[in-house]
Each structure stands twice: as C-alpha cells, then as structure tokens.
Write an enzyme that holds these catalytic residues in place. Sequence first.
Site, PDB file in Angstrom:
ATOM      1  N   ASP A 177      73.178  38.638  13.822  1.00  0.00           N
ATOM      2  CA  ASP A 177      74.070  38.073  14.837  1.00  0.00           C
ATOM      3  C   ASP A 177      74.649  36.721  14.434  1.00  0.00           C
ATOM      4  O   ASP A 177      75.597  36.250  15.069  1.00  0.00           O
ATOM      5  CB  ASP A 177      73.327  37.896  16.167  1.00  0.00           C
ATOM      6  CG  ASP A 177      72.936  39.225  16.796  1.00  0.00           C
ATOM      7  OD1 ASP A 177      73.524  40.241  16.391  1.00  0.00           O
ATOM      8  OD2 ASP A 177      72.048  39.237  17.664  1.00  0.00           O
ATOM      9  N   GLY A 234      88.771  36.739 -17.434  1.00  0.00           N
ATOM     10  CA  GLY A 234      89.361  35.935 -18.501  1.00  0.00           C
ATOM     11  C   GLY A 234      88.276  35.155 -19.209  1.00  0.00           C
ATOM     12  O   GLY A 234      87.276  35.708 -19.657  1.00  0.00           O
ATOM     13  N   CYS A 264      55.041  40.653  17.583  1.00  0.00           N
ATOM     14  CA  CYS A 264      53.598  40.469  17.701  1.00  0.00           C
ATOM     15  C   CYS A 264      53.267  39.671  18.957  1.00  0.00           C
ATOM     16  O   CYS A 264      53.507  38.457  19.010  1.00  0.00           O
ATOM     17  CB  CYS A 264      53.058  39.757  16.461  1.00  0.00           C
ATOM     18  SG  CYS A 264      51.282  39.465  16.518  1.00  0.00           S
ATOM     19  N   HIS A 309      72.712  50.376  15.840  1.00  0.00           N
ATOM     20  CA  HIS A 309      71.871  49.937  14.725  1.00  0.00           C
ATOM     21  C   HIS A 309      72.431  50.276  13.346  1.00  0.00           C
ATOM     22  O   HIS A 309      71.834  49.911  12.335  1.00  0.00           O
ATOM     23  CB  HIS A 309      70.460  50.505  14.874  1.00  0.00           C
ATOM     24  CG  HIS A 309      69.617  49.713  15.820  1.00  0.00           C
ATOM     25  ND1 HIS A 309      69.796  49.756  17.189  1.00  0.00           N
ATOM     26  CD2 HIS A 309      68.624  48.817  15.595  1.00  0.00           C
ATOM     27  CE1 HIS A 309      68.931  48.937  17.765  1.00  0.00           C
ATOM     28  NE2 HIS A 309      68.215  48.360  16.837  1.00  0.00           N
TER      29      HIS A 309
END
Length: 756
Positions: free
Chosen positions: A137, A536, A60, A268
């Site tokens: 990353d 177990g 943005c 990707h």
Amino acid sequence: MNAAVRATVRVGIYTGAKVYFVHEGYQGLVDGGDNIKLATWESVSMMLQLGGTVIGSARCMDFRAREGRMKAALNLVKLGITNLCVIGGDGSLTGANQFRKEWATLLVDLVKAGKITDDEARKSCHLNIVGMVGSIDNDFCGTDMTIGTDSALHRIIEVVDAITTTAQSHQRTFILEVMGRHCGYLALVTALACGADWVFIPEMPPDEGWEGHLCRRLADVARGSRLNVIIVAEGAMDRAGNPISSEDIKKLVEKNLGFDTRTTVLGHVQRGGTPSAFDRILVGLSLSLSLMGVEAVMALLEATPETPACVVSLSGNQAVRLPLMECVQVTKDVTTAMAEKRWEDAIKLRGKSFENNWNTYKMLAHINPPDTKSNINVAIVNIGAPCAGMNAAVRSAVRIGIIQGHNMLAVHDGFEGLAQGKVCTPYALHIAVLPSEYIEEISLTIAKFNIHSLVIIGGFEAYMGGLELVQGRDKYEELCIPMVVIPATVSNNVPGSDFSIGADTALNTITSTCDRIKQSAAGTKRRVFIIETAGGYCGYLATMAGLAAGADAAYIYEDKFGIRDLEMNVEHLVQKMKTDVKRGLILRNENCNANYTTDFIFALYSEEGKGIFDCRKNVLGHMQQGGTPTPFDRNFGTKMGSKAVLWITEKLKEVYRHGRIFANTPDSACVLGMKKRALTFQPLAELKEQTDFVHRIPKTSWWLKLRPIMKILAKYNISLDTSEHAHMEHVIKKRMSMPAPLMKKACPPTKHEEEE
C-alpha cells in the site's frame, strides 16, 4: 521481501555475524525451536525472482501480550541474538519497538523465574532493532517507496492495459478497484500512469455533489473517446465518511448515463507475481533493496543502547535511517487527519511525493483551459532512439501547456524536421540527427512558426543538441528562447540526472529475461550464462540488472578490468560451482572493452569450466528498447513533462522584455533531472565539465558505489567502504501541523527540497 532477506543474510555473514532466519514472523519468535534457524550463504540462493517471503510471515496475537514477548526474549537470549531486523508494516515495526523498550525488564523477569542466568542476561543486556518497511500500500510515512509497492503497481498496470483494449473495442466504462484501505497511493499512481478519468482515494474524498460532476466528466470524455476508466481505492469514501465502492459507482453511471459499465476488483492478485526490478534493487528512482539490506546490517552493527530503533527508508535515490517511532507517529497522524476531515493535511502528511502525484493528477485529469490564451508557442521535439515512457512525457507536457493557455506544437523528425519546418500539433516523432548542420534552418523555422520555447526529449543526442543550440545563440538571436532537455534513454547516460525515462523499463526487461534464462536450465547440470546488455559505454543497465538478477559479475567500461580480473572471476565461479550452487550469471555491457568481447568471455568461461559447468550466451539487443512502459517510467515521464512546461512558463515571464522574449543566460537552457532527492534544473553550459563526450557518459555516476555490494552478494572477499553510510535523520512534519517548539528542532530542508 526476499531481496531484502537475501541482502541482509549475505552482508551479515560477510561482516562475520551469525544470521538466523525467524520463520513465520513473530509467531516463530514466540514458539522458538525449529522456527529459528541458522542461515547460510546458499540458503538464500535462487530466491530473488520469488514473490512473497521464503521464511514466511504470520499475524501473532501471542506477541501482543507481555507473556508472549517474554517467550520471544527467552528464545533470543538462549541463541545469543541481540540484533533484530524486522521487515513489515507499521504494526510489525511498532511491535518491534515495544519489544526493544521492554527488553531490560523482560530479562529481569526471566532471571527471577530462573529461565536465564545473570551471565546470559549480561551478555544480552541490549536489543538493537532496525526495520525495513514491507507493504504494497506504500502507507508508511518517511519513505518514498515501501518494499512491494512497485511490484503491485506492475500487476495493476498489466490489468489496466488489458482492460483498456477491451474497453475501446466495446465502448465501455471500466471501474477498477485496487487495494488501499487507508492509503490511496496505488490508486493515485495507477490513475496517473494510465490517464484515468477519475480516481477515488481515502485521503481526499470527492466534493459534495460529486455524483453529478463525475457523470458530466464521463459524458464529456465519451464524446471524444471510446472508453472511460475509473480507479477506486478499496478505502474510498465520501466527505461524510460513507464508503464508495466500485459497485456504487457502476450503479450511478448506468442509471444516469446508460453506459455499458464493468467492474474489476483486483484483490490479492496485486500481492503476487515476480517482484519487479525496482523492488529487487529499489531502483527505477532509488537505491537498491540490496543496499537497504546492507544499510540495515550497518545500522545494527553501529547501534548503541542510546540509539533509537530506526527504519531504513528510501528518499530519492538515497537510503536513509529514520527514527522508527517518528515515522509511525506521522503515519498515525495521517489517520487522525482523515478522521477529523482535515483532507489537505492528510495529503501533505503522506509526504511530498504523494502530494506531487495528487497535484499532477488534478492538473492532467481535469483540463480547464483558460478563457484567455497566452499567445505562447511551445514546441516539443523527440531526439534519438525511442524508449518506453516518452509518450507519457509528451502527453503531460502538452496537457499542462494547454492548461497554461499555450499553443503546443510538435516537431516531426527531430532536429532535421525542425530545420525543414515539420511543425504541427502533437504527436511528435524521432530522429537522431544533431542540429549543428541545420542550425541556420532551425533558426528560420523558429522565427517562421514564432516558437517561444523548446522542450527536447531524448538521450545523449538530445543533450548534445541542446548544447549546440545554446552555442548557436551568439550567431542566431532566434535561438535565445527557453529550452529544457528531458532525459529519455534506456542507457541512462545523460549528465545532470541520476535517472532517465525508459531505463526502468529496460532494466525490468533484462531482469525478467535473466530469470527466464536461468529457469530454462532447471533440471540440467551446472550452467553459466553470459548475457550482453545495451547502454553504449554506460554500465548502468549491466550493474543494476546484476544486482536485480543476482549476477556473479558485471563487466562495464567505467570499472576497468583486465586479464587478471577475468582470471579471478572465472576461478571464483569455478569454486562456487563445486558447492551446491548450480547457476552462474555474467553480464557484459556492450562496449565495456573492445578486446574482451562477449564471444571472448564466453569462450574463456567455457574453456575454464570444462568438467564443472557449461556455458550459454545471449545478446539481448533491441528488445531492451521495446515493451510496455513500467509504472515508474509512466509516472516519471508524466512528472517530468509537466514540471518542464511549468518551468518554461515561469522562465518566459522572466525573459519577456520590451515586448519580446530574449533568453541568453545559462539558466534559460537546462537539463531537468533527478539528483538524489529532488527534480532539479541544471544549466546545459555548466554540465559540459561533467561530461565525457568521447564515450557519451557523465564523468561520475552515483550507481558505481553499488558495485562493491554486488560483489559482496556474489561472495567475493572484498573490502566495503562504509564511510558514506546514512546517518540518522528525522521526519520533517509539515509546518502547518507542527507545534512551535518542535519547529525549532526540525531539520531545515535543503535548497533543492525547498524548491521541489
């Protein structure tokens, strides 16, 4: 990311808060309208197995400008939102902190512009921010693992395993390029997990003349192997800052060596796919993502105007809160160190985990045995049922031992083989016989082969066997040698360690099976699945798989239950199934209760659910023990094996007296385990008090504290003890790069952290 979204939404609703989705990231915050929607409990159902994020994400540009942030502030004020949970990388989190710092002045401007009233500004006078780091990353300092990293490693290792078989068939060199423009974590851990011959990472470019060194290395390997594997981070470069691409390396190898060489650029594909169990509950070596979501909500609810914006991070198996901008600054310091060619500083600033990975890889990948042998014989023995990751521990132990100049021996057929003298060069086999009935024969074998120390890899049998050998020291002097037990079992029930090699692989197997089982019912009427897990008497797998798969209940031995609890669980599920919920999942540990068997629980739910839902049951059995080891188990096994042999090497120096080795102190026979934030060595003798020998489990287990969270996420109305939630901590910078005044303010590391 979806696991974090789900946990944050449900815990927020549980605390009585209104929770909103902001679709499409900061762009949705700026645009407002339908991008900001009220979240419901049901709106986050059936999303754990989905990759990516169901609420969307977007870059943005508008939010970078003050005008855009003012629009975002207006949208939040009108909805009465004063708490913001941001999941993203350092850029997203830095933007959130800037938003928070400007908040007061943004409100002033909005009042002046007549867009909000004084009363609205007063009610929204402070904005609280908490961050969770989402980045495949793993490039954000302050956390051991970011959301998405483990899933990316799963995709990479799947490809490496597939390529390896092809490479062996054709005697080829394969070059694999993975993501990591500024951080080499994925490349480094992949190289460590698959035993790559060479790795290129941006934090530590190869030395001058690396081309000749690489070719000599590959030529040496080719004499004894049918394949070469090279891992390259996309941001790899040389010391002059010139990029090193997979194509550059291919041309070099083909020109100088004439090897048949292939390159694979994953791209990707690393971002996609079903999230791993680790990423859903950030477990393998950590607390859950669900708990991270819980911690995020608690951090928001407890924040004051003086509280700095924080990020919820992972340290060992602990969720911790760290000042957001401290973490961002250290992350930037790494970039600065790389730009200034301070490579060692860049490695250290990445954190202790990254540094340990790098040092371990260097030791294992480039073996240079010393000219002088140590004349020390170290034997490795596998005990009990096999599990994924054991081979990684054996491999690293053998290689580190060779580097130390030791003679590495393998004991075939466990303690029975040790008694019968089945000692040779690796590889080791397994058997589940305890040493007590062979103790004298074992002592004779140790003397015969002149064994100076013992590495025991296995589960509870290995732990018990180690104890019996220690108890035999009083009678047999040959047993007075350093011993170390490396926990390796799907059950994760060895005292002295929060995690065992193999448990992560089993957990992923259970989780993926649960996903498939639930998916098998798509398009049918409402259905509940009853699934029996291994372990177990230890309920670790059932509990953590319950968190990872979104179970409605998980029955385990450690958390006692009776008919009233079963009645409540059934009624709770019946009520849920009367809503939009169409799937139910019940997990049962195999030995949780002798009377309330899997068949009994299946019959109970089937009877009480008549007319509302039907039931199916599955007993997973031995499929939980098999399969390819996960990246975590490979990496964990590698670190455990190498650390065990390095510890033995130092311990042998301590106990060498008068020309012979004599070790009879408690600290000369230990369990190597992960406890909270560090790998530690704990004497076997001291762990006896912490052990329930009848049921073969530790008396206390850290993961039991997560069970209330599972119930909250399944919509049970229970009380949650918040007394142990994390306090704000601080990022401790390396002393070599820390100004003197800052050193005095920094928190000192704990004893275990200092040792690690």
